[in-house]
Design an enzyme around this catalytic site. Structure first.
Site, short mmCIF file in Angstrom:
data_model
loop_
_atom_site.label_atom_id
_atom_site.label_comp_id
_atom_site.label_asym_id
_atom_site.label_seq_id
_atom_site.Cartn_x
_atom_site.Cartn_y
_atom_site.Cartn_z
N SER A 1 9.55 -4.64 -9.32
CA SER A 1 10.09 -3.77 -8.27
C SER A 1 9.46 -2.39 -8.30
CB SER A 1 11.62 -3.72 -8.43
OG SER A 1 12.22 -3.08 -7.35
N ASP B 1 -4.36 0.50 -6.11
CA ASP B 1 -4.98 0.47 -4.78
C ASP B 1 -5.81 1.70 -4.50
OD1 ASP B 1 -3.90 -1.98 -4.36
OD2 ASP B 1 -2.57 -1.41 -2.72
N LYS C 1 8.27 -8.79 -7.53
CA LYS C 1 9.44 -8.51 -6.69
C LYS C 1 9.04 -7.50 -5.62
CE LYS C 1 14.22 -6.82 -6.66
NZ LYS C 1 14.01 -5.69 -5.73
#
Length: 527
Positions: free
Chosen positions: A294, A305, A319
């Site tokens: 999460s 990224d 998740k």
């Protein structure tokens, strides 16, 4: 009363008591057209059970079971929390609870104080680590009936209330009147300098206080010369979304996308960095594992990224669903999935859950069986889930964050004999007893402990203690013989770490255990 077998259809009539909530479950246009029919059918069954069942049904219990069944049918993370459980369920994420402020371990039916929380009620009253609680409000607090629930029910209570605690300290009984108060639950478990320039911070959850705690830790580490940082999110199952974005903001350049979320009834909402981040230049490594979920995946995904840092460890949990909290009229709460979130490259890292909640919960075990936790080659992602980072590196969605550097789980570290000792509580019990017996010898502090501990040969004491408890290694076990040397090194460190925790607090446990932590050592190599 007879327990009912919970079937989602028959018991969802509770939705009629919350029409807006029921309408929020419509996931398809076809469902919207037949809502009236469904509600009528549910109401009919509800009335039949209420009026015709052979015994007097507990309709309140049935309503709770209906909600639980309904949410379970949606996804693994939409859940119901009964009103009586709400406070306890939210304590870890709120960052505090009301009580006396001690951590403890029960040994020989006696409550042993392991740690007294700084600035908490017990510290202010004068209670110390090593004290034994023998009475609470004049009543005995020892014996077979004493367990964790007993301690929580007697020591926790509303702020401002008082409790009389009688402790045994060096064979002397002392009474303390403690006024309960708000006790912080720290989400930063420890921080320290890994070497002259690299700082280390371990974050266990994303609670309301987490960003402030991390900032404080970074400030302290900078004073000690930190120029690079290891952020350990292993085992961190998540928390608040806005806390995750607040933490990512500390590390990413300004005006960068951190994460965006969108759902059927929730339009796309993006979270971007601002200009207040405190660690946007130094080298950064983030540690994750199969239990990082999460909010941990939001932070590590954004850092990966944007190529801001290196992700080290094993594939994270996966998740990618966002829950909102809805409070019902009776004080109960529903955590309902309202959106999916996506990393800056567009990845949704939610792993599949269409096979049911049992398969979903067993996913980590399946990874272990298939060899993923020990070999990167066993992990395969379809090309349809391929994305690119800011620099063009390939990353994947659909099942967690795959680290840039894989560190396998060491399955050769422990003998069956040691696992038995650990599971039977022998290791923890010995560490607590040994710490109590040598507390005065190590009163000078952790640095002195690290210098002189090995001269006490606690390993020999442990072997004797285990033998006296009836646990001796099987000398004919070939598998244990092959692992014996690795276990010997690990056992030495775990006992040392547990003793340090019992003497000085959990902050110091990790400073000892890092020498046995392959992921930590691999992360440190990156600097």
């Amino acid at each position: 009363m007879t327990r009912f077998s919970v079937t989602t259809l028959a018991l969802l009539t509770i939705c009629l008591l919350m029409p807006n909530f029921a309408q929020g479950q419509r996931r398809h246009k076809k469902t919207k057209d037949t809502t009236g029919v469904a509600e009528t059918r549910l109401k009919e069954v509800w009335n039949l059970v209420s009026d015709k069942y052979v015994e007097t049904p507990d309709m309140d219990n049935l309503s709770e079971q209906a909600i639980i069944a309904m949410l379970k049918a949606l996804d693994p993370h939409s859940i119901y929390i009964a009103a009586k459980d709400v406070q306890k369920a939210n304590e870890n994420l709120q960052g505090n609870f009301e009580g006396v402020g001690v951590t403890f371990q029960i040994l020989d039916d006696t409550i042993n104080v392991l740690e007294v929380i700084a600035d908490g009620p017990s510290e202010k009253a004068g209670i110390r680590a090593g004290d034994k609680i023998i009475r609470i409000d004049g009543k005995p607090a020892v014996g077979d009936s004493v367990d964790n629930s007993f301690v929580a029910s007697h020591l926790r209570g509303p702020k401002g209330s008082q409790v009389m605690i009688t402790i045994l300290r060096e064979d002397k009984e002392i009474d303390f009147k403690v006024t309960r108060g708000r006790v912080p639950i720290f989400s930063v478990e420890t921080w320290f300098m890994a070497n002259d320039t690299v700082g280390y911070i371990k974050l266990s959850r994303f609670a309301r206080t987490s960003v402030a705690e991390v900032r404080k830790a970074m400030d302290e580490l900078r004073k000690q010369g930190m120029r690079a940082l290891m952020l350990d999110l292993r085992g961190n199952s998540g928390g608040f979304l806005d806390v995750a974005t607040g933490l990512a903001n500390e590390f990413l350049p300004s005006r960068k996308l951190i994460v965006y979320q969108e759902g059927r009834k929730q339009p796309r909402h993006a979270y971007n960095t601002n200009t207040t981040g405190r660690f946007r230049e130094g080298r950064l490594v983030v540690l994750i594992d199969e239990n990082s979920a999460s909010a941990s995946e939001i932070v590590s995904g954004a850092i990966q990224d944007w190529d801001r840092g290196t992700i080290v460890g094993r594939r994270s949990f996966g998740k990618g669903l966002v829950q909102r909290m809805f409070t019902l009229k009776d004080g109960a709460q529903v955590r309902l999935t309202t959106a999916r979130y996506y990393t800056p490259s567009g990845r949704c890292i939610q792993k599949p859950y269409s096979n049911g909640s049992d398969a979903y919960r067993n996913d980590i075990y399946e990874r272990y069986k298939h060899g993923e936790l020990v070999s990167q080659d066993s992990i395969h992602f379809p090309d349809s889930l391929k994305f690119k980072t800011a620099s063009g590196r390939i990353v994947y969605g659909g099942g967690g964050i795959m680290p840039d550097i894989f560190v396998p789980m060491d399955t050769t570290k422990l003998t069956k004999h040691y696992v038995t000792l650990r599971n039977k509580g022998v290791v923890n019990d010995f560490a607590l007893r040994w710490a109590e017996r040598h507390r005065k010898a190590f009163a000078s502090g952790f640095d002195s402990f690290m210098e002189i501990y090995d001269s006490y040969n606690a390993d020999a004491d442990f072997a004797e203690y285990a033998k006296n408890k009836g646990f001796e290694p099987n000398e004919n076990d070939e598998e244990d013989a092959l692992r014996a040397e690795n276990t010997k090194r690990y056992q030495h460190l775990i006992i040392k770490a547990l003793i340090a925790r019992n003497l000085y607090g959990s902050h110091y446990y990790y400073q000892v255990m890092r020498d046995a932590d392959d992921c930590y050592k691999k992360a440190l190599e990156q600097f």
